[in-house]
Design a protein around this motif. Structure first.
Motif, PDB file in Angstrom:
ATOM      1  N   ILE A  80       0.620  -0.960  -0.022  1.00 31.86           N
ATOM      2  CA  ILE A  80       0.011   0.037   0.114  1.00 31.86           C
ATOM      3  C   ILE A  80       1.021   1.227  -0.043  1.00 31.86           C
ATOM      4  O   ILE A  80       1.806   1.468   0.772  1.00 31.86           O
ATOM      5  N   PHE A  81       0.678   2.030  -1.049  1.00 31.34           N
ATOM      6  CA  PHE A  81       1.423   3.233  -1.043  1.00 31.34           C
ATOM      7  C   PHE A  81       0.497   4.635  -1.128  1.00 31.34           C
ATOM      8  O   PHE A  81      -0.651   4.639  -1.627  1.00 31.34           O
ATOM      9  N   LYS A  82       0.602   5.569   0.146  1.00 27.82           N
ATOM     10  CA  LYS A  82      -0.426   6.597   0.223  1.00 27.82           C
ATOM     11  C   LYS A  82       0.025   7.645   0.130  1.00 27.82           C
ATOM     12  O   LYS A  82       1.605   7.973   0.498  1.00 27.82           O
ATOM     13  N   THR A  83      -0.482   8.685  -0.556  1.00 26.45           N
ATOM     14  CA  THR A  83       0.114  10.127  -0.708  1.00 26.45           C
ATOM     15  C   THR A  83      -0.147  10.718   0.631  1.00 26.45           C
ATOM     16  O   THR A  83      -1.443  10.918   1.077  1.00 26.45           O
ATOM     17  N   VAL A  84       0.996  11.182   1.388  1.00 27.57           N
ATOM     18  CA  VAL A  84       0.775  12.072   2.529  1.00 27.57           C
ATOM     19  C   VAL A  84       1.844  13.208   2.414  1.00 27.57           C
ATOM     20  O   VAL A  84       2.917  13.090   2.140  1.00 27.57           O
ATOM     21  N   ASP A  85       1.189  14.375   2.608  1.00 34.56           N
ATOM     22  CA  ASP A  85       2.003  15.538   2.444  1.00 34.56           C
ATOM     23  C   ASP A  85       3.104  15.696   3.589  1.00 34.56           C
ATOM     24  O   ASP A  85       2.584  15.975   4.811  1.00 34.56           O
ATOM     25  N   ASP A 134      -2.998   4.837  -2.948  1.00 35.71           N
ATOM     26  CA  ASP A 134      -4.079   5.607  -2.599  1.00 35.71           C
ATOM     27  C   ASP A 134      -3.534   7.176  -2.864  1.00 35.71           C
ATOM     28  O   ASP A 134      -2.825   7.686  -2.111  1.00 35.71           O
ATOM     29  N   LEU A 135      -4.240   7.612  -3.639  1.00 38.06           N
ATOM     30  CA  LEU A 135      -3.934   9.167  -4.071  1.00 38.06           C
ATOM     31  C   LEU A 135      -4.832   9.967  -3.468  1.00 38.06           C
ATOM     32  O   LEU A 135      -4.855  11.319  -3.788  1.00 38.06           O
ATOM     33  N   HIS A 155      -3.423  -0.825  -8.562  1.00 33.41           N
ATOM     34  CA  HIS A 155      -4.775  -0.261  -8.398  1.00 33.41           C
ATOM     35  C   HIS A 155      -4.639   1.201  -7.668  1.00 33.41           C
ATOM     36  O   HIS A 155      -4.090   1.501  -6.849  1.00 33.41           O
ATOM     37  N   ILE A 156      -5.130   2.008  -8.701  1.00 34.77           N
ATOM     38  CA  ILE A 156      -4.926   3.519  -8.179  1.00 34.77           C
ATOM     39  C   ILE A 156      -6.375   4.008  -7.628  1.00 34.77           C
ATOM     40  O   ILE A 156      -7.502   3.787  -8.150  1.00 34.77           O
ATOM     41  N   ILE A 157      -6.448   4.479  -6.455  1.00 31.58           N
ATOM     42  CA  ILE A 157      -7.627   4.911  -5.753  1.00 31.58           C
ATOM     43  C   ILE A 157      -7.446   6.617  -5.657  1.00 31.58           C
ATOM     44  O   ILE A 157      -6.579   7.119  -5.208  1.00 31.58           O
ATOM     45  N   GLN A 158      -8.542   7.070  -6.339  1.00 31.01           N
ATOM     46  CA  GLN A 158      -8.413   8.397  -6.522  1.00 31.01           C
ATOM     47  C   GLN A 158     -10.041   8.984  -5.861  1.00 31.01           C
ATOM     48  O   GLN A 158     -10.960   8.248  -6.046  1.00 31.01           O
ATOM     49  N   ARG A 159      -9.856  10.131  -5.617  1.00 34.41           N
ATOM     50  CA  ARG A 159     -11.397  11.095  -5.356  1.00 34.41           C
ATOM     51  C   ARG A 159     -10.974  12.336  -5.586  1.00 34.41           C
ATOM     52  O   ARG A 159     -10.160  12.785  -4.796  1.00 34.41           O
ATOM     53  N   GLY A 160     -11.953  12.785  -6.478  1.00 35.64           N
ATOM     54  CA  GLY A 160     -11.691  14.603  -6.660  1.00 35.64           C
ATOM     55  C   GLY A 160     -10.939  15.039  -7.578  1.00 35.64           C
ATOM     56  O   GLY A 160     -10.120  14.149  -8.232  1.00 35.64           O
TER      57      GLY A 160
END
Length: 268
Positions: A105-110, A149-150, A184-189
């Motif tokens: 799992i790779f999550k984008t975290v600022d 997870d973007l 698998h790319i998860i995106q919203r917005g």
């Protein structure tokens, strides 16, 4: 065991091809790399046990490293501890997916305020993770499944994704010796849509065919493709499947000596 690194046996043909590849690498003055079984079999699995193609793949990987030295990990494992535990953005699940692939799992975290050179740090951290997973016979044989997870994407990320950066991303994707990678790319917005739109034009055709996108509000397709039992709880899996940074970082620590040795391998 998920992180079992030893393989009990190889077929006679596989043993022959390992020896054959070892001889090719040892006779090459340009390659300053190890020739242990683990190093060689990851390239042999990648090329379906074609010795010549495996030899060419080793050259391609270390040619990439020679031209882009900052795109690989360059420090001790402990150097990356603050990044792993300060962002909690990289995970491996304790159960493989429905097809037997290790699930990452790779999550984008600022983290740009806390880590001034954050994007470079992420590049190195991902290199460590990939190299550590390629130590596993299970991964060498079956590959990995990555959930990106973007949904934490911010404008700070978008500023970094120049065409030059994305071209190197694609180039590295082309030399990483995974027998298979499903993404698998998860995106919203809007921002997440922009992010994936930026990535896709630079991906080669073969890699694009293994990328699947999902709306963050509707994950039934993700559960079907990955398997309910394997997914983290936050993506619709069992409540007991929590994301745990310790799992991947402890794996890195247990293989620290070998992973740090890999950093010294090069092509002259």
């Amino acid at each position: 065991m998920l992180f079992l690194t030893s393989r009990l046996d190889h077929t006679d043909e596989e043993v022959f091809k390992i020896k054959q590849l070892r001889q090719l690498v040892e006779k090459c003055d340009e390659l300053c790399v190890g020739t242990d079984d683990t190093m060689l079999t990851k390239f042999l699995h990648y090329t379906r046990w074609d010795t010549i193609k495996a030899y060419q793949a080793i050259h391609a990987y270390y040619e990439f490293k020679r031209r882009h030295p900052t795109w690989l990990a360059r420090h001790s494992i402990e150097h990356y501890r603050p990044l792993f535990y300060g962002t909690h953005c990289r995970f491996v699940m304790p159960h493989v997916d429905r097809d037997g692939r290790v699930l990452v799992i790779f999550k984008t975290v600022d983290g740009f305020q806390r880590f001034p050179d954050y994007l470079q740090s992420l590049v190195e951290m991902d290199d460590l993770i990939f190299e550590s997973l390629l130590l596993l016979p299970r991964v060498q044989e079956k590959g990995i499944t990555v959930i990106c997870d973007l949904q934490g994407t911010t404008r700070n990320f978008l500023r970094q994704f120049s065409p030059a950066f994305m071209k190197v991303v694609n180039e590295k994707n082309g030399v990483l010796p995974f027998s298979q990678r499903i993404v698998h790319i998860i995106q919203r917005g809007f921002l997440m849509h922009v992010t994936s739109t930026l990535f896709m034009p630079f991906m080669n055709k073969e890699f694009k065919e293994r990328i699947f996108t999902h709306d963050g509000r509707h994950l039934s397709k993700l559960r079907e493709m990955v398997g309910y039992e394997s997914l983290p709880a936050e993506y619709g899996g069992p409540a007991s499947n929590v994301l745990d940074t310790d799992l991947i970082f402890n794996h890195l620590l247990q293989n620290a000596d070998y992973l740090e040795k890999l950093q010294k391998y090069e092509k002259l």
